[in-house]
Scaffold this active site. Structure first.
Site, PDB file in Angstrom:
ATOM      1  CG  ASP A   1      54.939 -30.643  18.715  1.00 13.74           C
ATOM      2  OD1 ASP A   1      54.125 -30.099  19.475  1.00 13.74           O
ATOM      3  OD2 ASP A   1      56.118 -30.879  19.036  1.00 13.74           O
TER       4      ASP A   1
ATOM      5  CG  HIS B   1      64.310 -19.904  24.666  1.00 12.11           C
ATOM      6  ND1 HIS B   1      64.060 -19.128  25.769  1.00 12.11           N
ATOM      7  CD2 HIS B   1      63.298 -19.643  23.786  1.00 12.11           C
ATOM      8  CE1 HIS B   1      62.954 -18.434  25.569  1.00 12.11           C
ATOM      9  NE2 HIS B   1      62.482 -18.718  24.380  1.00 12.11           N
TER      10      HIS B   1
ATOM     11  CG  ASP C   1      61.169 -13.679  22.581  1.00  9.56           C
ATOM     12  OD1 ASP C   1      61.164 -13.928  21.373  1.00  9.56           O
ATOM     13  OD2 ASP C   1      60.547 -14.375  23.423  1.00  9.56           O
TER      14      ASP C   1
ATOM     15  CG  HIS D   1      58.799 -17.115  25.370  1.00  8.61           C
ATOM     16  ND1 HIS D   1      58.406 -16.748  24.097  1.00  8.61           N
ATOM     17  CD2 HIS D   1      57.820 -17.918  25.855  1.00  8.61           C
ATOM     18  CE1 HIS D   1      57.239 -17.305  23.823  1.00  8.61           C
ATOM     19  NE2 HIS D   1      56.861 -18.010  24.871  1.00  8.61           N
TER      20      HIS D   1
END
Length: 721
Positions: free
Chosen positions: A20, A135, A172, A174
């Site tokens: 992946d 997240h 971060d 994100h």
């Protein structure tokens, strides 16, 4: 031990078991490399090592639903095929039989760190963990994150330690939407996140990541999103975001604890962020946060996928937590146009909610970003050839930067004092050097002959001690110093200190003179010295290197003065040394003087020499010595808005100076007028950076007047290169 390092070897166990390319970057080597570099630099040995424990399911339940916890518990018994199928139900997630154990350790590490800091066992610390957490949502894994480590730590601090105000800083690259969702209606948690956004075209592609998402209900104003709409943001952009957005809100909020979602995919070389901030920038960001909450800062690792950049950035963060001075920032301190647009947008979105933004007098218009998910580009996979080539190039550039950083070792003495009249009343950290030496008699007397005020034996003795201390700082043997001067000789001693430092090879000297201390009339305005005079009633920029400002009368006014004027000028100037002189009738409270010294220490790489008149209270000398040693300054007390006069004075100076000193800018491209009526523009061209070497003041490309026609009373402009 002042700093805890929390870790557990078992957190390396979880790894990707199938192919992946999106998930392969979240690998055990992230921890192995970071921990190895901490050991190599001798930083781990200076920390209190704590072995992480597993968070209990009750503790996980502070944030996550019982059903979700049970789902992750069940992954321990699944086959590889079943794990892969379950992973496909979430966005950018992979499971491993060890995931539940690793994720509980990651959450537990944050809890241990918070407990250690809030019980006083340590001052601060870093939890070196994986998987990351910011997240993760109440009932969903997301973006490599299983349990929301920082959110759980915040809830724990509220429940077990009774905290009422917690600041979460997410650097971060994100957006930590999981933290935002958990606290978006909670005014007891101020959440700040900057993140790569690109007008909604970067993962996680959420409109609620934009600047106009400010929280809900009672929590409106307590969610602060600063979206980066271009890649390539660097040191100047990150520092500007702290000075003009985060720190004003944080001081007004007055947190009892600072939690950092410390993701280093925002650093140079990372394939996810594609930003340009160098590792030492995170030392600066950490030190700027340490002036809050009494220094109670808990950093928890999030992202970071370029192993060299990650490990060096982790080391820089730990160095600052330990109190070491931050290395000077590399590159021009000129924020990008896109960064200033983002800063302008977030300030506009939050001005209705925060007095600290209202008092700065800017009324920008919020321009919402264009969100177009259907038009978002296909992301480059981290394993793709384009990003592998870019990462290889970034590694070469990063190593060159690191070689330069390591040429400047940390001084063996962090703090030295030469305060004979006040020594007996001081309580200082045990490793502070009480200096007994003095400059050679002949050299001291030669300098003393420059001023009649230095004719007394008392003045010559004080001058000798100061010159000796200055030599230690300039030679790299001492980081910072504190000394006393006889009141009648203070101005003369300050003048000699400037001249002596320049003669010893210092390129840029910042002098912050508070009180009745006049700038030497014959001090050359050649760009080697920047003089900030804090006294009197008038705000005036007598040149771009000589600025006068009244001392603000309220906490809000003082913070506005420091964050919106002094620090931006200091970062733009990038001094080799700061001289902080507190003269007669300086008017600063101990907490204000301490904060000013602590903040000036950051852009100067720790090199600050503080001069006090001998009749100053011993308590003031003690608190200055502590902050120059790396301790947190005391609280300023309740926030009070700036007076109309202070606000007007600051805005007047900013209008005069911001076309030359770009770190003062808080908005996108504008056209205004500088000190001599010359129009100035703001752009991204690094060729327009302010020069402060001995050759000239401005590049010819900055000034619209031909060099031979320029009437400025500064240094002559060179011919265009």
């Amino acid at each position: 031990m002042r700093t805890a390092l929390v870790h557990h070897e078992d957190m390396k166990a979880a790894r990707l078991l199938w192919d992946d390319p999106e998930c392969e970057i979240e690998c055990p080597e992230r921890l192995t490399t970071a921990l190895g570099r901490l050991q190599q630099r001798g930083l781990e040995q200076r920390c209190l090592r704590l072995t992480a424990r597993e968070a209990s399911e009750t503790e996980l339940g502070l944030v996550h639903s019982p059903e979700y916890v049970a789902l992750l518990r069940g992954t321990q018994a699944l086959s590889t095929e079943e794990l892969q199928a379950l992973s496909g139900r979430f966005d950018a997630v992979y499971f491993h039989p060890s995931t539940f154990h690793c994720a509980r350790l990651a959450a537990g590490a944050g809890l241990q760190l918070v407990d250690a800091v809030l019980t006083g066992a340590v001052h601060n610390g870093l939890a070196l963990v994986r998987p990351p957490g910011h997240h993760s949502q109440r009932a969903a894994a997301n973006g490599f994150c299983m349990f929301n480590n920082v959110a759980i730590a915040a809830k724990h601090a509220q429940r077990e330690h009774g905290l009422h105000r917690i600041l979460i800083v997410d650097w971060d690259i994100h957006h930590g939407q999981g933290i935002q969702y958990i606290f978006e209606d909670d005014p007891s948690v101020l959440y700040f996140s900057w993140h790569r956004y690109e007008h909604g075209r970067f993962w996680p592609y959420l409109p609620e990541s934009d600047a106009d998402a400010v929280g809900q209900g009672r929590g409106r104003g307590f969610t602060v999103n600063l979206p980066w709409n271009q890649v390539g943001m660097g040191n100047a952009d990150y520092v500007a975001a702290f000075l003009h957005v985060l720190l004003p809100l944080a001081f007004e909020f007055d947190p009892e604890l600072v939690l950092v979602s410390a993701g280093f995919d925002s650093a140079i070389g990372d394939p996810e962020g594609q930003m340009q901030a160098t590792p030492e920038c995170f030392a600066h960001l950490t030190q700027l946060l340490q002036v809050l909450a009494g220094g109670r800062v808990c950093a928890v690792l999030e992202g970071g996928y370029h192993l060299e950049s990650l490990s060096e950035s982790v080391c820089m963060t730990v160095r600052s937590l330990l109190g070491d001075p931050a290395p000077p920032l590399s590159g021009p301190m000129v924020p990008r146009h896109s960064a200033l647009e983002s800063i302008q947008s977030v300030r506009a979105a939050h001005a209705p909610h925060w007095l600290s933004l209202q008092q700065q007098g800017s009324t920008p218009v919020l321009s919402p970003s264009t969100y177009s998910p259907e038009g978002r580009p296909s992301p480059l996979l981290p394993g793709g050839p384009e990003l592998k080539a870019a990462a290889a190039q970034a590694t070469v550039a990063l190593r060159a930067l690191l070689d330069q950083l390591h040429l400047r070792p940390t001084p063996p003495v962090r703090m030295a004092v030469a305060l004979t009249p006040l020594d007996t009343a001081l309580v200082l950290p045990p490793d502070v050097l009480h200096q007994e030496g003095s400059s050679p008699k002949e050299e001291t007397q030669a300098w003393a002959r420059l001023h009649e005020a230095l004719a007394t034996e008392e003045a010559v003795t004080a001058l000798g001690k100061i010159l000796y201390l200055l030599d230690g700082i300039l030679d790299g043997q001492v980081s910072s110093g504190l000394t006393a001067t006889p009141a009648p000789a203070t101005v003369a001693i300050l003048d000699v200190a400037l001249r002596h430092s320049l003669s010893r090879g210092a390129q840029r000297l910042l002098c912050v003179a508070v009180g009745q201390l006049d700038r030497p009339s014959d001090l050359a305005d050649d760009g080697r010295t920047l003089w900030l005079s804090v006294r009197g009633k008038e705000a005036a920029a007598l040149s771009i290197f000589h600025v006068s400002m009244p001392l603000p009368g309220t906490t809000g006014g003082f913070l506005n003065f420091v964050l919106a004027l002094v620090l931006p000028l200091a970062y733009g100037f990038q001094p080799d040394l700061v001289l902080l002189a507190l003269g007669t009738a300086h008017g600063l409270r101990e907490s204000q003087a301490a904060l000013l010294a602590a903040l000036l220490r950051v852009p100067a790489g720790g090199r600050v020499l503080a001069l006090l008149v001998e009749e100053s209270a011993p308590q003031l000398a003690g608190v200055l010595a502590q902050v120059l040693h790396g301790e947190a300054p005391p609280s300023l007390g309740p926030f009070c808005v700036a007076s109309p006069g202070d606000k007007q004075a600051l805005m007047h100076l900013r209008r005069q100076l911001e076309s030359q000193w770009k770190m003062l800018q808080v908005a996108g491209e504008t056209r205004g007028y500088g000190l001599h009526g010359m129009p100035g523009t703001l752009g991204d061209n690094p060729a327009l950076e302010l020069r402060v070497d001995s050759g000239c003041v401005l590049r010819a490309g900055r000034c619209p007047e031909p060099a031979q026609q320029c009437q400025a009373d500064c240094a002559p402009l060179p011919a265009p290169a």
